[in-house]
Design an enzyme around this catalytic site. Structure first.
Site, short mmCIF file in Angstrom:
data_model
loop_
_atom_site.label_atom_id
_atom_site.label_comp_id
_atom_site.label_asym_id
_atom_site.label_seq_id
_atom_site.Cartn_x
_atom_site.Cartn_y
_atom_site.Cartn_z
N LYS A 15 0.86 -1.24 0.12
CA LYS A 15 0.15 0.27 -0.48
C LYS A 15 0.46 1.60 0.42
O LYS A 15 1.81 1.39 0.67
CB LYS A 15 -0.74 -0.16 1.27
CG LYS A 15 -1.39 -1.64 0.78
CD LYS A 15 -2.83 -1.39 2.35
CE LYS A 15 -2.66 -1.09 3.98
NZ LYS A 15 -2.82 -1.29 4.78
N THR A 47 -8.50 10.47 7.71
CA THR A 47 -8.69 9.15 6.79
C THR A 47 -8.61 7.59 7.99
O THR A 47 -7.69 6.64 7.39
CB THR A 47 -7.17 8.82 6.58
OG1 THR A 47 -6.15 9.65 7.17
CG2 THR A 47 -7.32 9.99 5.16
N GLY A 52 -8.65 4.69 9.68
CA GLY A 52 -9.50 3.53 9.86
C GLY A 52 -9.16 3.04 8.05
O GLY A 52 -9.80 1.67 7.18
N THR A 53 -8.51 3.53 7.27
CA THR A 53 -8.06 3.14 5.67
C THR A 53 -7.23 1.80 5.41
O THR A 53 -8.22 0.75 4.92
CB THR A 53 -6.99 3.71 5.14
OG1 THR A 53 -5.88 3.73 5.86
CG2 THR A 53 -7.88 5.42 5.01
N GLY A 54 -6.78 1.27 6.32
CA GLY A 54 -5.84 -0.11 6.46
C GLY A 54 -7.21 -0.98 7.04
O GLY A 54 -7.49 -2.20 6.17
N CYS A 55 -7.39 -1.12 8.15
CA CYS A 55 -8.62 -1.87 8.35
C CYS A 55 -9.77 -1.89 7.45
O CYS A 55 -10.49 -3.60 7.04
CB CYS A 55 -9.15 -1.72 9.80
SG CYS A 55 -8.51 -1.43 11.32
#
Length: 273
Positions: free
Chosen positions: A178, A212, A214-217
């Site tokens: 990512k 932003t 919580g983007t990875g979850c």
């Protein structure tokens, strides 16, 4: 009224975010928004808000194992997503559980929070490398987690392949590198999905929005939801990227710090589409 047909079932094995922006709260919102039934195994409880993590308490291994068996043995799963696992003991226990479950697994190797708070003990890194990544269908590290796990520092797109190769050596079938933290990206958020032979470069606009959390979850849960619906990995990751891009664009202020992405953005658009 007759009972309806159950949607695809997705299980998140992750920590709780009391502020609702990341962790199992983000996972369950994502799963619902994408038409699946979300279930949860809580691995840790955090005191967390828009300003950071004020405290974290891992659950006992036996509590995590009991939750997992309770869900999987009765309800069953079509995909599993892992997030915050906190300790080597929890990583090992979850890896054992996953190895006996016939469903695709998305591993988000959570190391630190959006605010820089540690969510994984340094002693657990080796267990992530040797126990958790080998059972992953897809691993989704960000650039900080790539460096933490492999020592590879990604400073440009040219470094993505080297990072992916280093991660694939630990055994996941696919990795998503990512690039959201990459500087000098000319307005794009770039990710690389690869299994070592196929390459898929995923590009999306980078929005000027600081909210932003919580983007990875959210990305990992969206991948799991699409895998549960039967999509192959490249299609699942591409659709998940589109979903999280829309969620970032619609992210909103909450509290005094970094607000969350909007998990319901596609459900609440004013144009009704």
């Amino acid at each position: 009224m007759s009972a309806g047909t159950a949607p695809p079932r997705v299980l998140t094995v992750a920590g709780s975010d009391s502020g609702g922006g990341a962790g199992i709260q983000a996972d369950l919102k994502t799963m619902l928004a994408l038409g699946t039934h979300g279930m949860s195994v809580v691995t840790a409880v955090t005191a967390q808000n828009s300003l950071g993590v004020q405290g974290a308490w891992p659950l006992p291994v036996e509590a995590v194992r009991a939750q997992y068996r309770s869900v999987v043995d009765d309800i069953g799963v079509q995909a599993v997503k892992t997030g915050m696992l906190a300790s080597a003991e929890l990583v090992d226990a979850v890896a054992d559980l996953l190895s006996g479950t016939r469903a695709p697994v998305v591993v988000d190797p959570v190391g630190v929070s959006k605010h820089g708070d540690a969510l994984l003990a340094p002693s657990a890194l080796d267990s992530v490398r040797t126990r958790l990544l080998p059972v992953a269908t897809v691993a989704t590290p960000n650039l900080d987690e790539v460096a933490q796990l492999t020592g590879v520092r990604v400073e440009s797109e040219q470094d993505f392949r080297r990072a992916a190769e280093a991660l694939l050596e630990f055994g996941p079938r696919w990795v998503v590198i990512k690039g959201g933290h990459l500087a000098g990206d000319m307005g794009e958020a770039v990710d690389l999905l690869t299994d070592g032979s196929q390459e898929h470069w995923l590009r999306a606009p980078r929005y000027d929005n600081r909210h932003t959390h919580g983007t990875g979850c959210t990305l990992a849960s969206a991948i799991a939801a699409h895998l549960a619906q039967g999509r192959p990995v490249p299609a699942a990751v591409t659709a998940a990227k589109e979903y999280v891009t829309g969620a970032i664009a619609a992210g909103f202020a909450l509290g005094g710090g970094i607000g969350p992405v909007d998990h319901g953005w596609a459900l609440t658009r004013s144009d009704g589409s």
